[in-house]
Design an enzyme around this catalytic site. Structure first.
Site, mmCIF file in Angstrom:
data_model
loop_
_atom_site.group_PDB
_atom_site.id
_atom_site.type_symbol
_atom_site.label_atom_id
_atom_site.label_comp_id
_atom_site.label_asym_id
_atom_site.label_seq_id
_atom_site.Cartn_x
_atom_site.Cartn_y
_atom_site.Cartn_z
ATOM 1 N N TYR A 144 0.185 -1.917 -7.424
ATOM 2 C CA TYR A 144 0.264 -1.224 -6.131
ATOM 3 C C TYR A 144 1.199 -0.022 -6.237
ATOM 4 O O TYR A 144 0.853 1.093 -5.830
ATOM 5 C CB TYR A 144 0.742 -2.194 -5.033
ATOM 6 C CG TYR A 144 0.608 -1.625 -3.642
ATOM 7 C CD1 TYR A 144 -0.642 -1.442 -3.065
ATOM 8 C CD2 TYR A 144 1.729 -1.257 -2.908
ATOM 9 C CE1 TYR A 144 -0.770 -0.910 -1.783
ATOM 10 C CE2 TYR A 144 1.613 -0.732 -1.624
ATOM 11 C CZ TYR A 144 0.346 -0.561 -1.070
ATOM 12 O OH TYR A 144 0.222 -0.019 0.187
ATOM 13 N N SER A 147 -0.477 2.634 -8.312
ATOM 14 C CA SER A 147 -1.588 3.305 -7.612
ATOM 15 C C SER A 147 -1.050 4.302 -6.587
ATOM 16 O O SER A 147 -1.580 5.407 -6.441
ATOM 17 C CB SER A 147 -2.497 2.273 -6.940
ATOM 18 O OG SER A 147 -1.871 1.687 -5.806
ATOM 19 N N LYS A 148 0.027 3.921 -5.888
ATOM 20 C CA LYS A 148 0.549 4.804 -4.847
ATOM 21 C C LYS A 148 1.332 5.967 -5.449
ATOM 22 O O LYS A 148 1.359 7.068 -4.878
ATOM 23 C CB LYS A 148 1.394 4.012 -3.848
ATOM 24 C CG LYS A 148 0.576 2.981 -3.071
ATOM 25 C CD LYS A 148 -0.582 3.631 -2.303
ATOM 26 C CE LYS A 148 -1.356 2.673 -1.438
ATOM 27 N NZ LYS A 148 -2.477 3.293 -0.717
ATOM 28 N N THR A 179 -0.249 -4.807 9.741
ATOM 29 C CA THR A 179 -1.713 -4.695 9.676
ATOM 30 C C THR A 179 -2.248 -5.924 8.920
ATOM 31 O O THR A 179 -1.451 -6.665 8.335
ATOM 32 C CB THR A 179 -2.148 -3.439 8.885
ATOM 33 O OG1 THR A 179 -1.789 -3.623 7.513
ATOM 34 C CG2 THR A 179 -1.521 -2.157 9.408
HETATM 35 N N1 LIG Z 1 0.426 -1.832 6.013
HETATM 36 C C1 LIG Z 1 1.418 -1.317 5.315
HETATM 37 O O1 LIG Z 1 2.577 -1.788 5.373
HETATM 38 C C2 LIG Z 1 1.191 -0.123 4.458
HETATM 39 C C3 LIG Z 1 2.317 0.536 3.959
HETATM 40 C C4 LIG Z 1 2.147 1.637 3.153
HETATM 41 C C5 LIG Z 1 0.879 2.077 2.858
HETATM 42 N N2 LIG Z 1 -0.209 1.424 3.340
HETATM 43 C C6 LIG Z 1 -1.518 1.928 2.984
HETATM 44 O O2 LIG Z 1 -2.203 2.272 4.164
HETATM 45 C C7 LIG Z 1 -3.608 2.181 3.939
HETATM 46 C C8 LIG Z 1 -4.231 1.368 5.053
HETATM 47 O O3 LIG Z 1 -3.729 0.043 4.941
HETATM 48 P P1 LIG Z 1 -3.623 -0.935 6.176
HETATM 49 O O4 LIG Z 1 -2.261 -1.494 6.164
HETATM 50 O O5 LIG Z 1 -4.165 -0.293 7.381
HETATM 51 O O6 LIG Z 1 -4.574 -2.104 5.650
HETATM 52 P P2 LIG Z 1 -5.859 -2.827 6.265
HETATM 53 O O7 LIG Z 1 -5.696 -3.078 7.717
HETATM 54 O O8 LIG Z 1 -6.135 -3.959 5.344
HETATM 55 O O9 LIG Z 1 -6.986 -1.711 6.130
HETATM 56 C C9 LIG Z 1 -7.542 -1.391 4.904
HETATM 57 C C10 LIG Z 1 -8.808 -0.636 5.174
HETATM 58 O O10 LIG Z 1 -9.333 -0.215 3.917
HETATM 59 C C11 LIG Z 1 -10.688 -0.608 3.861
HETATM 60 N N3 LIG Z 1 -11.062 -0.814 2.474
HETATM 61 C C12 LIG Z 1 -10.456 -1.604 1.561
HETATM 62 N N4 LIG Z 1 -11.114 -1.530 0.397
HETATM 63 C C13 LIG Z 1 -12.151 -0.670 0.592
HETATM 64 C C14 LIG Z 1 -13.196 -0.188 -0.222
HETATM 65 N N5 LIG Z 1 -13.331 -0.566 -1.505
HETATM 66 N N6 LIG Z 1 -14.072 0.687 0.311
HETATM 67 C C15 LIG Z 1 -13.959 1.081 1.612
HETATM 68 N N7 LIG Z 1 -13.008 0.664 2.417
HETATM 69 C C16 LIG Z 1 -12.111 -0.212 1.919
HETATM 70 C C17 LIG Z 1 -10.793 -1.873 4.705
HETATM 71 O O11 LIG Z 1 -12.106 -2.078 5.160
HETATM 72 P P3 LIG Z 1 -13.130 -3.128 4.470
HETATM 73 O O12 LIG Z 1 -12.343 -4.343 4.120
HETATM 74 O O13 LIG Z 1 -14.167 -3.339 5.531
HETATM 75 O O14 LIG Z 1 -13.698 -2.460 3.275
HETATM 76 C C18 LIG Z 1 -9.890 -1.481 5.857
HETATM 77 O O15 LIG Z 1 -10.581 -0.675 6.776
HETATM 78 C C19 LIG Z 1 -3.775 1.569 2.550
HETATM 79 O O16 LIG Z 1 -4.034 2.588 1.622
HETATM 80 C C20 LIG Z 1 -2.435 0.924 2.290
HETATM 81 O O17 LIG Z 1 -2.158 0.814 0.921
HETATM 82 C C21 LIG Z 1 -0.076 0.329 4.142
#
Ligand SMILES: NC(=O)c1ccc[n+]([C@@H]2O[C@H](COP(=O)([O-])OP(=O)(O)OC[C@H]3O[C@@H](n4cnc5c(N)ncnc54)[C@H](OP(=O)(O)O)[C@@H]3O)[C@@H](O)[C@H]2O)c1
Length: 247
Positions: A144, A147-148, A179
């Site tokens: 992770y 990747s980031k 999330t």
């Molecule tokens: N939550 C945190 O604390 C946090 C912190 C820093 C960064 N982020 C980043 O923010 C972004 C959004 O994360 P989130 O927290 O909102 O997570 P989330 O609620 O799990 O959302 C992830 C989204 O990505 C989609 N996804 C995953 N794999 C995919 C694929 N192969 N093709 C198309 N869509 C895909 C999922 O849809 P499907 O499952 O339907 O495909 C879902 O819509 C991510 O890049 C994550 O790394 C999150």
């Protein structure tokens, strides 16, 4: 404005999509499982288009962005991503490959699709949701973090490369956001923020076309220090009390 958000079916992507939808913009979201989209969203938001797309599949990504944009796209936000969840000492290589594929190749595919529709017009804005986890190599989260880190550096390079084409590039690096991605975490998450509040902050940063936005400020401060520590000192501190391994 025409806005395409990958991974907009849940979490940060969906919270951000709702802000643009409520402002009256044309918004497209995509994910692999459209049943995750909030029920009634298509009836409530007539300006919403949903695409069933796996971001690791270049053809699917390009076709969806082309179909929505038809040569005119203002903003693409690459939010689709995954984490491994549990922090283990021995890597799970299968999960690690998936993390790299989705979080890095997924962003590249999405940027390619967006730029195809932006470069001919010499205008547009591309953004990716990276993470503070990309600023250091976090214990127990190797793929992770890697990747980031790749996303942070891709965006930094692109912001310079695309400057002359009048394409703006933003990289968003959040701390812990509540999330589905973090709800499965079994470790502590300091300064956890709601997805709605995070989306409001991200929207403001995107409006300002900031090249890099790290938040919340408490996490930004910690990461600023961790990034600058001598690496032996960083390893020493992180391996002791903060490693947070699941097993
Ligand atoms: N939550 C945190 O604390 C946090 C912190 C820093 C960064 N982020 C980043 O923010 C972004 C959004 O994360 P989130 O927290 O909102 O997570 P989330 O609620 O799990 O959302 C992830 C989204 O990505 C989609 N996804 C995953 N794999 C995919 C694929 N192969 N093709 C198309 N869509 C895909 C999922 O849809 P499907 O499952 O339907 O495909 C879902 O819509 C991510 O890049 C994550 O790394 C999150």
């Amino acid at each position: 404005m025409k806005v395409f958000i990958t991974g907009g079916t849940t979490g940060i992507g969906w919270s951000l999509a709702k802000i643009y939808l409520e402002e009256g913009h044309q918004v497209a979201i995509c994910g692999r499982d459209l049943s995750k989209v909030e029920s009634g969203a298509n009836e409530k938001y007539k300006n919403l288009t949903c695409y069933k797309v796996d971001v690791t599949n270049r053809d699917e990504v390009l076709a969806a962005i082309d179909d929505f944009s038809k040569g005119e796209l203002d903003l693409l936000v690459a939010s689709a991503g995954r984490s491994v969840g549990s922090k283990t000492r021995t890597p799970n290589f299968e999960a690690a490959r998936d993390v790299i594929n989705i979080n890095v190749l997924g962003v590249l595919n999405s940027f390619e699709g967006a730029l195809k529709n932006m470069l001919p017009n010499k205008r547009g804005h591309i953004a990716a949701i990276a993470s503070v986890a990309g600023m250091v190599g976090l214990p127990g989260a190797s793929s992770y973090s890697a990747s980031k880190a790749a996303v942070l550096k891709l965006c930094e390079s692109f912001s310079m490369d695309l400057h002359s084409e009048n394409i703006k590039v933003s990289c968003i690096a959040p701390g812990f956001i509540d999330t589905p991605l973090t709800q499965k975490n079994d470790h502590s998450m300091p300064w956890l923020m709601s997805s709605e509040k995070a989306a409001r902050k991200i929207k403001k940063a995107l409006d300002r076309k900031l090249p890099l936005f790290v938040f919340p400020w408490q996490m930004k401060t910690v990461m600023f220090i961790l990034e600058r520590l001598p690496r032996w000192m960083y390893r020493f501190f992180m391996q002791l009390p903060f490693a947070n391994y699941s097993k």
